[in-house]
Design an enzyme around this catalytic site. Structure first.
Site, PDB file in Angstrom:
ATOM      1  N   ASP A   7       0.830  -1.190   0.000  1.00 25.95           N
ATOM      2  CA  ASP A   7       0.000   0.000   0.000  1.00 25.95           C
ATOM      3  C   ASP A   7       0.873   1.253   0.000  1.00 25.95           C
ATOM      4  O   ASP A   7       1.857   1.341   0.738  1.00 25.95           O
ATOM      5  CB  ASP A   7      -0.894  -0.024   1.243  1.00 25.95           C
ATOM      6  CG  ASP A   7      -1.804   1.176   1.349  1.00 25.95           C
ATOM      7  OD1 ASP A   7      -2.686   1.316   0.496  1.00 25.95           O
ATOM      8  OD2 ASP A   7      -1.616   1.979   2.285  1.00 25.95           O
ATOM      9  N   GLU A  67       1.685  -0.468  -5.028  1.00 28.06           N
ATOM     10  CA  GLU A  67       0.772   0.611  -5.360  1.00 28.06           C
ATOM     11  C   GLU A  67       1.677   1.825  -5.547  1.00 28.06           C
ATOM     12  O   GLU A  67       2.145   2.406  -4.564  1.00 28.06           O
ATOM     13  CB  GLU A  67      -0.242   0.861  -4.248  1.00 28.06           C
ATOM     14  CG  GLU A  67      -1.236   1.954  -4.597  1.00 28.06           C
ATOM     15  CD  GLU A  67      -2.182   2.290  -3.455  1.00 28.06           C
ATOM     16  OE1 GLU A  67      -3.333   2.658  -3.733  1.00 28.06           O
ATOM     17  OE2 GLU A  67      -1.760   2.201  -2.288  1.00 28.06           O
TER      18      GLU A  67
END
Length: 705
Positions: free
Chosen positions: A343, A379
């Site tokens: 993330d 990401e």
């Protein structure tokens, strides 16, 4: 209680069959107390007098798995200089393998008074905070092994443990929403029938519930609020929180591996749940604030935040890097997971302030013999300056391709001047990845994910509907590149409903025919809706959960999804290991060809026509450029795929010179029954020069006869 000196390594609580070694890093601590908590909440404190290299340690013979514990760290409380030690706060072990309980939002969790932010709060947080738990590390893995799926063979399924399983009628009520539910045969059968090779679980590291959400009757559903990087989230356990969650998680992984399905974890190493300077003192802040967190250079009372959550981990500190690498290795070696999705990964590359692809974190991953061998998905952005880094991660990494998502959405809603970029995304995004010698597999292709509209809502809403989140609709992305097909939200208009179903088939087929690695968001295969809410991070209810009570059109969409995934698995031309277009077959036919609807080759002028919304692509199955990595012979068919994003039917012409054998329809997204029919025995044969209709906003896939 008898104590032995113990050892500084490994960090955390390590049970060896006779007792437990406890080790905690703190460079700033004057004294560390290990606190054992019994079943009624009574506390026994033990001074950790031994320390080596700022690691405080002790060994307690006789302590067994299931023992609850925490730490109290004595040291400076001087926020102006970045120090926030407070022995009144019982702290989690950063290396805890299991955690019991959840915070309750009490004022004692904070080091300041709610009515006076400058007043020191020395209320004891025991009874209001989470407790670390000693675990039994032993588990019978049997013959478990990592499934052998190359990137180009992969189909990833992003899912939420609870959201995927909470309403499934085939799963017993008592285990719904848990790791055991994912391991249940009913769920594995769904994943296997769909054809996915990996399930990517949204955060399962122990996370914290936000007090402000609980006060509003909401909760942190997604879990991007990590506090324990080694502990499976306890609320997803059906068997208990005294270490049983570890055994249940391992059993889930083992069951998925038996079905040849990989387990990828969505991990949040960029920040912790302690928030900004007004957040609670739960773990890292009270252990060594200046070591764990990035602070503002000239104002160390505040945190330098590139995550939008209040804090960012200090990625140049050796013990932060050790924590992350130890965590990654633990999940691979002890929990047997197969990869990670990172993330806000750009934050991990900020060794100082800028995003640096040569940062220490990337160096450590590159040389690590364990972590470097599993799937690594970034990401590739954060909220800091210069944070959008799609295409710029090192060669070992794959990336969520946000450009793919945006382009495919724009193409199918009829945006002008998208045809050229759509073709680039369809063939692996060489413009993003080839410059760093990466292959199409660097691109994780997705159209929807947990964050944003579901695929059904993407074709049903022009505007988000986030009022249920209690933020006045201010949260969530406003520029969704969505199109409601003529009516906003729910409707009984049969034409609109048919178009929406067709658009969902278009999205799924485009995704599965694209070079790269496809990722399907859970529920998109059967038309899941969130009623227009594109940010259900706080909705732990039916709005966010999958509804398994399917209408007939959803059954048809599920059948179509299964067939399209099967087509990708069966045909190598849709999953090349390198960028297509460089090779030819033995007859000199190109590996890749682009044609207008009239059957003539595309020219530069055609690509640049702003109104162009249609084309054909030829994929030559006889021109596979390299062998399968296992040395197997790669064979497959050739295909001609016609895309029509125009609103009306267009007559396409079969190009000359590609095949004398003719072509038959393999898939047509304008036919809502085509996913149910597996073979077209009576399908017409299209020869060169013959015209065939392609319905407005649809795809026709032709296979060489």
């Amino acid at each position: 209680m008898q104590t032995w000196p113990g050892r500084p390594y490994p960090l955390g609580a390590t049970y060896d069959g006779s007792g437990v070694n406890f080790a905690l890093f703190s460079e700033v601590a004057d004294l560390v107390e290990l606190c054992l908590v019994d079943d009624v909440g009574a506390e026994t404190r033990i001074e950790m007098v031994e320390h080596d290299g700022f690691v405080h340690h002790v060994y307690l013979p006789g302590v067994q798995p299931g023992q609850r514990y925490g730490y109290r760290v004595h040291g400076p409380y001087d926020p102006a200089h970045g120090h926030r030690c407070n022995p009144a706060k019982l702290l989690l072990d950063p290396y805890a393998k299991a955690v019991e309980g959840q915070v309750d939002g009490d004022e004692s969790l904070f080091s300041y008074r709610f009515d006076d932010a400058d007043a020191f709060n020395d209320d004891d947080s025991l009874g209001h905070t989470m407790l670390s738990v000693v675990i039994n590390p032993f588990f019978d893995w049997g013959n478990d092994r990592h499934p052998d799926h190359e990137y180009h063979e992969s189909v990833i399924y992003e899912a939420h443990v609870k959201g995927l399983t909470q309403t499934h009628p085939g799963i017993p009520d008592e285990i719904r929403g848990t790791y055991a539910a994912i391991a249940h045969p009913a769920m594995i059968e769904h994943l296997d029938a769909l054809g996915v090779t990996a399930i990517e679980l949204m955060p399962v590291h122990q996370y914290v519930q936000d007090a402000h959400l609980l006060e509003k009757g909401l909760s942190n559903y997604w879990g991007y609020n990590t506090i324990g990087f080694f502990a499976p989230h306890n609320a997803y356990s059906s068997t208990g929180q005294r270490g049983q969650q570890v055994q249940e998680f391992k059993a889930m992984v083992k069951a998925l591996h038996e079905a040849d399905i990989e387990v990828i974890l969505d991990v949040v190493y960029n920040h912790t749940a302690e928030g900004n300077h007004q957040g609670p003192t739960l773990c890292f802040r009270g252990i060594d604030n200046t070591a764990y967190y990035r602070l503002v250079d000239d104002d160390k009372a505040h945190y330098f935040d590139t995550t939008g959550t209040g804090n960012s981990l200090l990625m140049r500190h050796p013990h932060v890097l050790q924590l992350i690498m130890d965590s990654l290795r633990y999940w691979v070696t002890e929990m047997h997971v197969d990869g990670f999705r990172f993330d806000l990964a750009s934050s991990l590359a900020r060794q100082f302030h800028e995003v640096d692809r040569l940062s220490a974190f990337f160096d450590l991953v590159q040389q690590d013999p364990v972590v470097s061998q599993v799937k690594l998905i970034a990401e590739p952005w954060d909220v800091g300056e210069g944070g959008y880094q799609v295409g710029n991660f090192p060669p070992l990494w794959t990336e969520w391709n946000g450009r793919y998502r945006d382009t495919v959405r724009d193409f199918w809603r009829g945006e002008p001047a998208t045809l050229g970029e759509f073709a680039s995304r369809l063939t692996g995004s060489a413009d993003l990845y080839e410059h760093s010698n990466r292959k199409p597999i660097a691109s994780i292709n997705f159209i929807t994910a947990h964050d944003g509209f579901t695929m059904r809502d993407l074709v049903s809403y022009n505007e988000k509907r986030n009022e249920a989140n209690g933020e006045g609709g201010a949260d969530g992305e406003s520029h969704n590149r969505s199109w409601n097909c003529g009516v906003e939200g729910d409707t009984d208009d049969t034409d609109v409903l048919a178009l929406r179903a067709r658009q969902q088939r278009n999205f799924l087929l485009t995704l599965l025919l694209s070079q790269g690695v496809p990722m399907i968001a859970h529920g998109d295969e059967l038309g899941r809706s969130q009623q227009g809410n594109n940010n259900v991070y706080c909705q732990d209810n039916e709005l966010a959960w999958m509804d398994w009570d399917l209408e007939p059109w959803q059954e048809e969409l599920l059948a179509f999804s299964r067939r399209v995934v099967a087509l990708r698995h069966d045909q190598p031309v849709f999953r090349r290991r390198r960028f297509p277009g460089r090779g030819t077959d033995e007859n000199g036919l190109p590996e890749l060809g682009w044609f207008k609807h009239d059957g003539l080759a595309m020219t530069d002028t055609d690509w640049n026509e702003s109104h162009a919304l249609s084309m054909m692509v030829f994929l030559n199955g006889d021109a596979i450029p390299e062998p399968d990595p296992r040395g197997e012979q790669v064979v497959g068919d050739s295909f001609l795929v016609a895309f029509n994003a125009y609103h009306d039917t267009i007559s396409f012409t079969i190009p000359e010179g590609l095949s004398d054998d003719g072509w038959v329809v393999a898939l047509d997204t304008s036919d809502d029954q085509i996913g149910i029919v597996s073979v077209f025995d009576d399908a017409p044969l299209f020869v060169p020069g013959v015209e065939f209709p392609v319905t407005g906003r649809s795809i026709v896939v032709l296979r060489r006869s």
